[in-house]
Scaffold this motif. Structure first.
Motif, PDB file in Angstrom:
ATOM      1  N   TRP A 167       0.841  -1.193   0.000  1.00  0.00           N
ATOM      2  CA  TRP A 167       0.000   0.000   0.000  1.00  0.00           C
ATOM      3  C   TRP A 167       0.874   1.239   0.000  1.00  0.00           C
ATOM      4  CZ3 TRP A 167       2.416  -0.832   4.395  1.00  0.00           C
ATOM      5  CH2 TRP A 167       2.556   0.203   5.309  1.00  0.00           C
ATOM      6  N   SER A 168       0.246   2.381  -0.309  1.00  0.00           N
ATOM      7  CA  SER A 168       0.934   3.666  -0.259  1.00  0.00           C
ATOM      8  C   SER A 168      -0.087   4.747   0.087  1.00  0.00           C
ATOM      9  CB  SER A 168       1.582   3.981  -1.615  1.00  0.00           C
ATOM     10  OG  SER A 168       2.201   5.262  -1.584  1.00  0.00           O
ATOM     11  N   ASP A 169       0.294   5.661   0.971  1.00  0.00           N
ATOM     12  CA  ASP A 169      -0.551   6.803   1.330  1.00  0.00           C
ATOM     13  C   ASP A 169       0.064   8.076   0.765  1.00  0.00           C
ATOM     14  OD1 ASP A 169      -2.318   5.253   2.779  1.00  0.00           O
ATOM     15  OD2 ASP A 169      -1.210   5.491   4.655  1.00  0.00           O
ATOM     16  N   GLN A 170      -0.723   8.841  -0.009  1.00  0.00           N
ATOM     17  CA  GLN A 170      -0.263  10.102  -0.578  1.00  0.00           C
ATOM     18  C   GLN A 170      -1.428  11.088  -0.628  1.00  0.00           C
ATOM     19  OE1 GLN A 170       2.011   9.480  -4.289  1.00  0.00           O
ATOM     20  NE2 GLN A 170       2.339   7.370  -3.648  1.00  0.00           N
ATOM     21  N   TYR A 171      -1.263  12.233   0.039  1.00  0.00           N
ATOM     22  CA  TYR A 171      -2.271  13.300   0.028  1.00  0.00           C
ATOM     23  C   TYR A 171      -3.657  12.820   0.467  1.00  0.00           C
ATOM     24  CZ  TYR A 171       1.261  15.398  -3.050  1.00  0.00           C
ATOM     25  OH  TYR A 171       2.423  15.870  -3.594  1.00  0.00           O
ATOM     26  N   GLY A 172      -3.728  11.937   1.437  1.00  0.00           N
ATOM     27  CA  GLY A 172      -5.030  11.465   1.891  1.00  0.00           C
ATOM     28  C   GLY A 172      -5.596  10.339   1.054  1.00  0.00           C
ATOM     29  N   LEU A 173      -4.933  10.008  -0.050  1.00  0.00           N
ATOM     30  CA  LEU A 173      -5.340   8.866  -0.871  1.00  0.00           C
ATOM     31  C   LEU A 173      -4.565   7.630  -0.436  1.00  0.00           C
ATOM     32  CD1 LEU A 173      -5.403  10.367  -4.489  1.00  0.00           C
ATOM     33  CD2 LEU A 173      -7.388   9.625  -3.153  1.00  0.00           C
ATOM     34  N   THR A 174      -5.251   6.514  -0.382  1.00  0.00           N
ATOM     35  CA  THR A 174      -4.581   5.257  -0.075  1.00  0.00           C
ATOM     36  C   THR A 174      -4.691   4.325  -1.273  1.00  0.00           C
ATOM     37  OG1 THR A 174      -4.976   5.382   2.306  1.00  0.00           O
ATOM     38  CG2 THR A 174      -4.568   3.209   1.396  1.00  0.00           C
ATOM     39  N   LEU A 175      -3.548   3.832  -1.718  1.00  0.00           N
ATOM     40  CA  LEU A 175      -3.468   2.843  -2.786  1.00  0.00           C
ATOM     41  C   LEU A 175      -3.159   1.507  -2.142  1.00  0.00           C
ATOM     42  CD1 LEU A 175      -2.828   1.709  -5.694  1.00  0.00           C
ATOM     43  CD2 LEU A 175      -0.511   2.574  -5.345  1.00  0.00           C
ATOM     44  N   GLN A 176      -3.933   0.480  -2.514  1.00  0.00           N
ATOM     45  CA  GLN A 176      -3.652  -0.868  -2.034  1.00  0.00           C
ATOM     46  C   GLN A 176      -3.765  -1.839  -3.196  1.00  0.00           C
ATOM     47  OE1 GLN A 176      -5.239  -2.537   1.522  1.00  0.00           O
ATOM     48  NE2 GLN A 176      -5.338  -0.603   2.622  1.00  0.00           N
ATOM     49  N   ALA A 196     -13.817   6.297  -4.479  1.00  0.00           N
ATOM     50  CA  ALA A 196     -12.980   5.110  -4.347  1.00  0.00           C
ATOM     51  C   ALA A 196     -13.453   4.022  -5.309  1.00  0.00           C
ATOM     52  CB  ALA A 196     -13.024   4.589  -2.913  1.00  0.00           C
ATOM     53  N   PHE A 197     -12.519   3.202  -5.769  1.00  0.00           N
ATOM     54  CA  PHE A 197     -12.886   2.071  -6.617  1.00  0.00           C
ATOM     55  C   PHE A 197     -11.810   1.003  -6.566  1.00  0.00           C
ATOM     56  CE2 PHE A 197     -10.486   4.847  -9.449  1.00  0.00           C
ATOM     57  CZ  PHE A 197      -9.660   3.974 -10.146  1.00  0.00           C
ATOM     58  N   ILE A 198     -12.185  -0.192  -7.014  1.00  0.00           N
ATOM     59  CA  ILE A 198     -11.260  -1.325  -7.073  1.00  0.00           C
ATOM     60  C   ILE A 198     -11.310  -1.911  -8.470  1.00  0.00           C
ATOM     61  CG2 ILE A 198     -10.792  -3.667  -6.247  1.00  0.00           C
ATOM     62  CD1 ILE A 198     -11.801  -2.852  -3.530  1.00  0.00           C
ATOM     63  N   LEU A 199     -10.145  -2.237  -8.988  1.00  0.00           N
ATOM     64  CA  LEU A 199     -10.033  -2.953 -10.259  1.00  0.00           C
ATOM     65  C   LEU A 199      -9.683  -4.400  -9.943  1.00  0.00           C
ATOM     66  CD1 LEU A 199      -7.908  -0.401 -12.345  1.00  0.00           C
ATOM     67  CD2 LEU A 199     -10.411  -0.637 -12.290  1.00  0.00           C
ATOM     68  N   PHE A 200     -10.542  -5.312 -10.368  1.00  0.00           N
ATOM     69  CA  PHE A 200     -10.290  -6.736 -10.181  1.00  0.00           C
ATOM     70  C   PHE A 200      -9.672  -7.286 -11.460  1.00  0.00           C
ATOM     71  CE2 PHE A 200     -13.811  -5.865  -7.259  1.00  0.00           C
ATOM     72  CZ  PHE A 200     -13.283  -6.356  -6.077  1.00  0.00           C
ATOM     73  N   HIS A 201      -8.549  -7.967 -11.321  1.00  0.00           N
ATOM     74  CA  HIS A 201      -7.817  -8.493 -12.474  1.00  0.00           C
ATOM     75  C   HIS A 201      -8.038 -10.002 -12.563  1.00  0.00           C
ATOM     76  CE1 HIS A 201      -5.827  -4.562 -12.473  1.00  0.00           C
ATOM     77  NE2 HIS A 201      -5.638  -4.742 -11.179  1.00  0.00           N
ATOM     78  N   LEU A 202      -8.545 -10.438 -13.716  1.00  0.00           N
ATOM     79  CA  LEU A 202      -8.895 -11.839 -13.900  1.00  0.00           C
ATOM     80  C   LEU A 202      -7.981 -12.505 -14.929  1.00  0.00           C
ATOM     81  CD1 LEU A 202     -12.770 -11.375 -14.144  1.00  0.00           C
ATOM     82  CD2 LEU A 202     -11.445 -11.987 -12.117  1.00  0.00           C
ATOM     83  N   ALA A 211      -6.126  -7.482  -7.242  1.00  0.00           N
ATOM     84  CA  ALA A 211      -7.099  -6.406  -7.041  1.00  0.00           C
ATOM     85  C   ALA A 211      -6.333  -5.137  -6.710  1.00  0.00           C
ATOM     86  CB  ALA A 211      -8.076  -6.747  -5.921  1.00  0.00           C
ATOM     87  N   SER A 212      -6.654  -4.059  -7.417  1.00  0.00           N
ATOM     88  CA  SER A 212      -5.979  -2.773  -7.209  1.00  0.00           C
ATOM     89  C   SER A 212      -7.028  -1.746  -6.833  1.00  0.00           C
ATOM     90  CB  SER A 212      -5.260  -2.330  -8.495  1.00  0.00           C
ATOM     91  OG  SER A 212      -4.435  -3.348  -9.005  1.00  0.00           O
ATOM     92  N   GLY A 213      -6.835  -1.072  -5.704  1.00  0.00           N
ATOM     93  CA  GLY A 213      -7.834  -0.105  -5.255  1.00  0.00           C
ATOM     94  C   GLY A 213      -7.228   1.210  -4.842  1.00  0.00           C
ATOM     95  N   ILE A 214      -8.031   2.267  -4.947  1.00  0.00           N
ATOM     96  CA  ILE A 214      -7.594   3.588  -4.495  1.00  0.00           C
ATOM     97  C   ILE A 214      -8.795   4.366  -3.988  1.00  0.00           C
ATOM     98  CG2 ILE A 214      -7.849   4.707  -6.762  1.00  0.00           C
ATOM     99  CD1 ILE A 214      -5.253   6.299  -6.028  1.00  0.00           C
ATOM    100  N   GLY A 215      -8.564   5.158  -2.964  1.00  0.00           N
ATOM    101  CA  GLY A 215      -9.635   5.972  -2.406  1.00  0.00           C
ATOM    102  C   GLY A 215      -9.152   6.701  -1.173  1.00  0.00           C
ATOM    103  N   ASN A 218      -9.320   4.735   4.476  1.00  0.00           N
ATOM    104  CA  ASN A 218      -9.378   3.275   4.406  1.00  0.00           C
ATOM    105  C   ASN A 218     -10.529   2.777   3.541  1.00  0.00           C
ATOM    106  OD1 ASN A 218      -7.155   2.752   6.152  1.00  0.00           O
ATOM    107  ND2 ASN A 218      -8.439   3.246   7.914  1.00  0.00           N
ATOM    108  N   ALA A 219     -10.923   3.558   2.562  1.00  0.00           N
ATOM    109  CA  ALA A 219     -12.104   3.234   1.763  1.00  0.00           C
ATOM    110  C   ALA A 219     -12.009   1.880   1.070  1.00  0.00           C
ATOM    111  CB  ALA A 219     -12.353   4.333   0.732  1.00  0.00           C
ATOM    112  N   VAL A 220     -10.803   1.479   0.669  1.00  0.00           N
ATOM    113  CA  VAL A 220     -10.678   0.232  -0.082  1.00  0.00           C
ATOM    114  C   VAL A 220     -10.105  -0.916   0.752  1.00  0.00           C
ATOM    115  CG1 VAL A 220     -10.375   1.505  -2.240  1.00  0.00           C
ATOM    116  CG2 VAL A 220      -8.352   0.743  -0.965  1.00  0.00           C
ATOM    117  N   ALA A 221      -9.719  -0.646   1.997  1.00  0.00           N
ATOM    118  CA  ALA A 221      -8.967  -1.626   2.785  1.00  0.00           C
ATOM    119  C   ALA A 221      -9.735  -2.933   2.986  1.00  0.00           C
ATOM    120  CB  ALA A 221      -8.590  -1.032   4.133  1.00  0.00           C
ATOM    121  N   ARG A 222     -10.987  -2.851   3.379  1.00  0.00           N
ATOM    122  CA  ARG A 222     -11.750  -4.069   3.680  1.00  0.00           C
ATOM    123  C   ARG A 222     -11.929  -4.922   2.429  1.00  0.00           C
ATOM    124  NH1 ARG A 222     -17.088  -5.687   3.588  1.00  0.00           N
ATOM    125  NH2 ARG A 222     -17.720  -7.180   5.210  1.00  0.00           N
ATOM    126  N   ASP A 223     -12.317  -4.305   1.324  1.00  0.00           N
ATOM    127  CA  ASP A 223     -12.557  -5.069   0.104  1.00  0.00           C
ATOM    128  C   ASP A 223     -11.267  -5.643  -0.479  1.00  0.00           C
ATOM    129  OD1 ASP A 223     -15.260  -4.790   0.256  1.00  0.00           O
ATOM    130  OD2 ASP A 223     -15.419  -3.186  -1.230  1.00  0.00           O
TER     131      ASP A 223
END
Length: 255
Positions: A167-176, A196-202, A211-215, A218-223
């Motif tokens: 993960w990475s935190d930048q300017y209040g955005l969290t990438l996981q 916030a959204f998540i990209l699921f890679h199949l 799965a790649s998420g940003i928001g 912790n908007a994407v952490a649980r998913d």
């Protein structure tokens, strides 16, 4: 980029030079990288991509960086990120196999049954990706592998089965990101809240491989955590279910 964000928050004027055509090419989807790029620009960071450097001169008071297009960037301080190289000389001298790091098996054992390696220095097979050998530079991987290597030294004989995550935190955005996104052949997007959204890679067979998420926050952490569990199970959830906000990922895990 994290350093650039921190420096900007402290009031510094910041320029980011990236040799690649875009930022975060190694493991972050372009759609998410573009959001982070725009966040830096909105905060006043100058981001220059596709830039080769021909010279760097430091006279003790300022640093002058000359780009391939002959443009000069002058700064008080230059921070140069060139990546990491695993230290393998001792292992090589001991006759151990080297393959993008100290090569270990699924139990983190080297070519010598009495020697184990863990963390950033070792490459290991990931069963969830058909035994693909990887080397990860992330604190959680080092922590998990250190504990597992210790257990296996004591005879546990347990295989490393964790899914890569960072993960990475930048300017209040969290990438996981969970898994290896380059294993995917198609992508499904799930919108959450507050942008916030998540990209699921199949994979080609429909298996969820990343799965790649940003928001914000912790908007994407649980998913992302649930996606990590689905990846570990080698699940093949229906794409329409992954993309639907009305379908809870937990229900896919139970299925």
């Amino acid at each position: 980029l994290e350093l650039a964000a921190s420096a900007r928050k402290l009031g510094a004027t910041v320029t980011v030079l990236e040799a690649q055509p875009r930022i975060l090419m190694r493991g972050v989807p372009a759609e998410i990288a573009e959001i982070i790029h725009k966040a830096h620009q909105a905060e006043g960071v100058k981001v220059l991509t596709g830039q080769g450097i021909t010279a760097i001169a430091d006279d003790g008071t300022q640093v002058r960086i000359t780009l391939a297009d002959r443009q000069d960037i002058v700064a008080d301080l230059a921070v140069i990120g060139i990546g990491a190289v695993p230290v393998t000389a001792l292992a090589a001298e001991a006759g151990l196999a080297i393959d993008n790091g100290i090569a270990v098996d699924e139990n983190l054992c080297t070519a010598d049954p009495d020697v184990f390696a863990a963390g950033d220095c070792c490459s290991f097979p990931l069963a969830v990706y058909g035994g693909r050998r990887v080397r990860l530079e992330a604190w959680r991987n080092a922590q998990e592998q250190g504990a597992l290597a210790a257990k296996n030294m004591l005879g546990a004989n347990e295989a490393h089965a964790a899914v890569p995550w960072f993960w990475s935190d930048q300017y209040g955005l969290t990438l996981q990101i969970a898994g290896l996104s380059d294993e995917g052949r198609s992508t499904v997007r799930r919108d959450l809240y507050d942008g916030a959204f998540i990209l699921f890679h199949l994979a080609e067979d429909g298996r969820l491989v990343a799965a790649s998420g940003i928001g914000p926050g912790n908007a994407v952490a649980r998913d992302i955590r649930l996606a990590e569990m689905l990846i570990a199970k080698r699940a093949t959830p229906a794409p329409e279910a992954l993309g639907s906000q009305s379908v809870k990922l937990k229900s896919l895990l139970a299925a």
